[in-house]
Each structure stands twice: as structure tokens, then as C-alpha cells.
Write a protein that holds these residues in place. Sequence first.
Motif, PDB file in Angstrom:
ATOM      1  N   THR A  34      70.634  52.017  61.983  1.00 34.88           N
ATOM      2  CA  THR A  34      70.222  52.091  60.583  1.00 34.88           C
ATOM      3  C   THR A  34      71.490  52.085  59.740  1.00 34.88           C
ATOM      4  N   ALA A  35      71.608  51.084  58.867  1.00 36.91           N
ATOM      5  CA  ALA A  35      72.823  50.903  58.069  1.00 36.91           C
ATOM      6  C   ALA A  35      72.538  51.169  56.598  1.00 36.91           C
ATOM      7  N   MET A  36      73.569  51.613  55.896  1.00 43.17           N
ATOM      8  CA  MET A  36      73.387  52.020  54.499  1.00 43.17           C
ATOM      9  C   MET A  36      74.698  51.924  53.736  1.00 43.17           C
ATOM     10  N   ALA A  37      74.601  52.124  52.426  1.00 40.93           N
ATOM     11  CA  ALA A  37      75.784  52.137  51.560  1.00 40.93           C
ATOM     12  C   ALA A  37      76.608  53.394  51.828  1.00 40.93           C
ATOM     13  N   SER A  38      77.896  53.303  51.507  1.00 39.33           N
ATOM     14  CA  SER A  38      78.786  54.438  51.779  1.00 39.33           C
ATOM     15  C   SER A  38      78.374  55.671  50.981  1.00 39.33           C
ATOM     16  N   GLU A  39      77.888  55.485  49.732  1.00 36.45           N
ATOM     17  CA  GLU A  39      77.487  56.653  48.948  1.00 36.45           C
ATOM     18  C   GLU A  39      76.260  57.346  49.549  1.00 36.45           C
ATOM     19  N   THR A  40      75.373  56.563  50.170  1.00 40.12           N
ATOM     20  CA  THR A  40      74.227  57.166  50.848  1.00 40.12           C
ATOM     21  C   THR A  40      74.691  57.956  52.061  1.00 40.12           C
ATOM     22  N   LEU A  97      77.526  52.602  58.231  1.00 37.12           N
ATOM     23  CA  LEU A  97      77.660  51.835  56.986  1.00 37.12           C
ATOM     24  C   LEU A  97      77.251  50.385  57.202  1.00 37.12           C
ATOM     25  N   TRP A  98      76.840  49.739  56.101  1.00 35.80           N
ATOM     26  CA  TRP A  98      76.654  48.286  56.175  1.00 35.80           C
ATOM     27  C   TRP A  98      77.848  47.569  55.572  1.00 35.80           C
ATOM     28  N   ARG A  99      78.080  46.349  56.017  1.00 37.38           N
ATOM     29  CA  ARG A  99      79.159  45.548  55.450  1.00 37.38           C
ATOM     30  C   ARG A  99      78.737  44.966  54.114  1.00 37.38           C
ATOM     31  N   THR A 100      77.524  44.455  54.050  1.00 37.02           N
ATOM     32  CA  THR A 100      76.952  43.938  52.811  1.00 37.02           C
ATOM     33  C   THR A 100      75.544  44.504  52.681  1.00 37.02           C
ATOM     34  N   PRO A 101      75.053  44.726  51.468  1.00 45.33           N
ATOM     35  CA  PRO A 101      73.734  45.327  51.282  1.00 45.33           C
ATOM     36  C   PRO A 101      72.632  44.544  51.995  1.00 45.33           C
ATOM     37  N   GLY A 102      71.827  45.268  52.766  1.00 46.25           N
ATOM     38  CA  GLY A 102      70.689  44.654  53.435  1.00 46.25           C
ATOM     39  C   GLY A 102      70.999  43.930  54.723  1.00 46.25           C
ATOM     40  N   ASP A 125      77.659  59.236  52.601  1.00 48.35           N
ATOM     41  CA  ASP A 125      78.416  60.411  52.164  1.00 48.35           C
ATOM     42  C   ASP A 125      77.484  61.565  51.801  1.00 48.35           C
ATOM     43  N   SER A 126      76.399  61.254  51.081  1.00 46.68           N
ATOM     44  CA  SER A 126      75.477  62.305  50.666  1.00 46.68           C
ATOM     45  C   SER A 126      74.740  62.894  51.858  1.00 46.68           C
ATOM     46  N   VAL A 127      74.386  62.059  52.839  1.00 48.45           N
ATOM     47  CA  VAL A 127      73.714  62.557  54.048  1.00 48.45           C
ATOM     48  C   VAL A 127      74.651  63.478  54.820  1.00 48.45           C
ATOM     49  N   LEU A 128      75.870  63.042  55.047  1.00 49.00           N
ATOM     50  CA  LEU A 128      76.831  63.835  55.817  1.00 49.00           C
ATOM     51  C   LEU A 128      77.124  65.174  55.140  1.00 49.00           C
ATOM     52  N   ALA A 129      77.308  65.165  53.825  1.00 45.65           N
ATOM     53  CA  ALA A 129      77.632  66.398  53.111  1.00 45.65           C
ATOM     54  C   ALA A 129      76.461  67.373  53.102  1.00 45.65           C
ATOM     55  N   TRP A 130      75.239  66.849  53.178  1.00 50.29           N
ATOM     56  CA  TRP A 130      74.023  67.671  53.093  1.00 50.29           C
ATOM     57  C   TRP A 130      73.609  68.288  54.426  1.00 50.29           C
TER      58      TRP A 130
END
Length: 263
Positions: free
Chosen positions: A219-225, A207-212, A227-232
Amino acid sequence: MSLPSLPYLSRSLALAAVLLTGTAHAMAADASAPAASSWRDARQLVLVVTDGWDATTGTLQRFELRDGRWQAVAPAAPIAVGRNGAAWGLGLHPAQAQGPQKQEGDGRAPAGVFTLGEAFGYAAKADTAMPYRAMQATSYCIDVPDSPLYNRIIDTRTEGEAAAKGSTEPMRLDLHNQGDIRYREGLVIGHNPKATPRAGSCIFAHLWRTPGEPTAGCTAMASETMDSVLAWLRPDARPVFVLLPRAEYTRLAHDWQLPEATR
């Protein structure tokens, strides 16, 4: 010994010409065909593309192999990479001579094609089919090049406190860094699987702390991204992680049989 007759020689030369032509055509076909890749069994692929070697942001998109073709399963999402961009890492791809090469502490995310390893996080379990390891206050990833445990996540309760000496990678950042969320959810990216000293260690998707916000090489990303990667992800689909600057992606996409990225 008698010499062959002229008609016999003519037929032999004609046959030789046909065989040579066929061989030349076969060689030309082989030269233009995509190289067989060590990730040819992959049926899931996470593709990260940045705008150049020094870019600190890019996009992540997920693909599945369907009827022999890579199909996007979600729109591209924003991500951040190393504070100094990217550099060629050690993974499934052939070694590349042109471009920066990943080194320990260089602040660059490894470029290339990599396996995806276990998921990890702060919680006892996660919504994923990937193998999952719950991190503890005693969990560390060893980024000390001279350590025999280099590029491994360990638990000092079993390895001993001395095993983590000098490591800058506690896996419970929330406990060691004032509630830091970055490792709340993550995936191990299979860079430097042979633990070559100083070639780079502890590379994750997290996860990233703040966007960008750039990273030390992950490689850092938003929690919703995330979550979708992990579930998939599915281990039986032999998922791979691909990170490339756009120019390298354009150069290699055909030979490496990569999907078409969304700009």
C-alpha cells in the motif's frame, strides 16, 4: 414405580417450554451478535478501502477507539495498492473462501486484518513510537518461497550474501534503483506471519513515487500521509491494518466491528 400426577406433568411441561424458549432466544441473540475478533484489544486502526478486487487505488483513514466506539482522527487520504488489485491474505481475520487468494508474485495487496510491525526507512531514526529499523545497503526482504528466511528482512552482513540470493527486495531502493524513494519511510504489514511458502511476502506500507502509482502488492501513499501515520501510531494501542474492497467491507464491517469509512 408410580406415575407422576397430571398437575405435576403440566407444571413440568410448562417449565420445559419456558427453558426451550429462553434457549432459542439466547441462540438467536448469539447468531446476531458480532463475532469476537482476535483484534478486540486494538485501540488504533488504519482502514484502507478500495472500489473492488481489481481496483488499484483507494483511501486510507485512521481511527481510534474512544468510549467503545471507533472515531476518525483524520480525513481519508488517497493510496495505491497492487497493480492487479487485492486478494485475501493471511492475518488476524478468519479465512475467506469467496474471492481471490493472495499468492507470491500475483501483484495483489493482501486483504483482511493484520498487525502492524516495525517501521523502517533510509534515515538513522524516525519520528515514530513504533519500533524502527534503519535499512542498510545490505538489507533485503526475502521473497524466495523456498528460502528458510522467506518473508523476513535480513542483513547480509550477519546472514551472509548467499541468504539474499534470488531476492528481488533490496530495502535500500535508493542505492539499488537510482534514488528510488519508495522505502524511504515504511511500515511492515503483518501478512503471512507463519511464512507459508508462496502465500505472499514482504508486504509494506510505503511511499509512492508518483500519485496513484500501483505497487507489487503493498500500500503506497504520499509522504505527508506516511508521516502522519508514523507519528500517530503507538505500540501500546495494538494497532491493526485493515484492507478491504468496499463490497467486502460492507459485508463484514458489523461482524468484524470495524469503523464507518468515509467515501
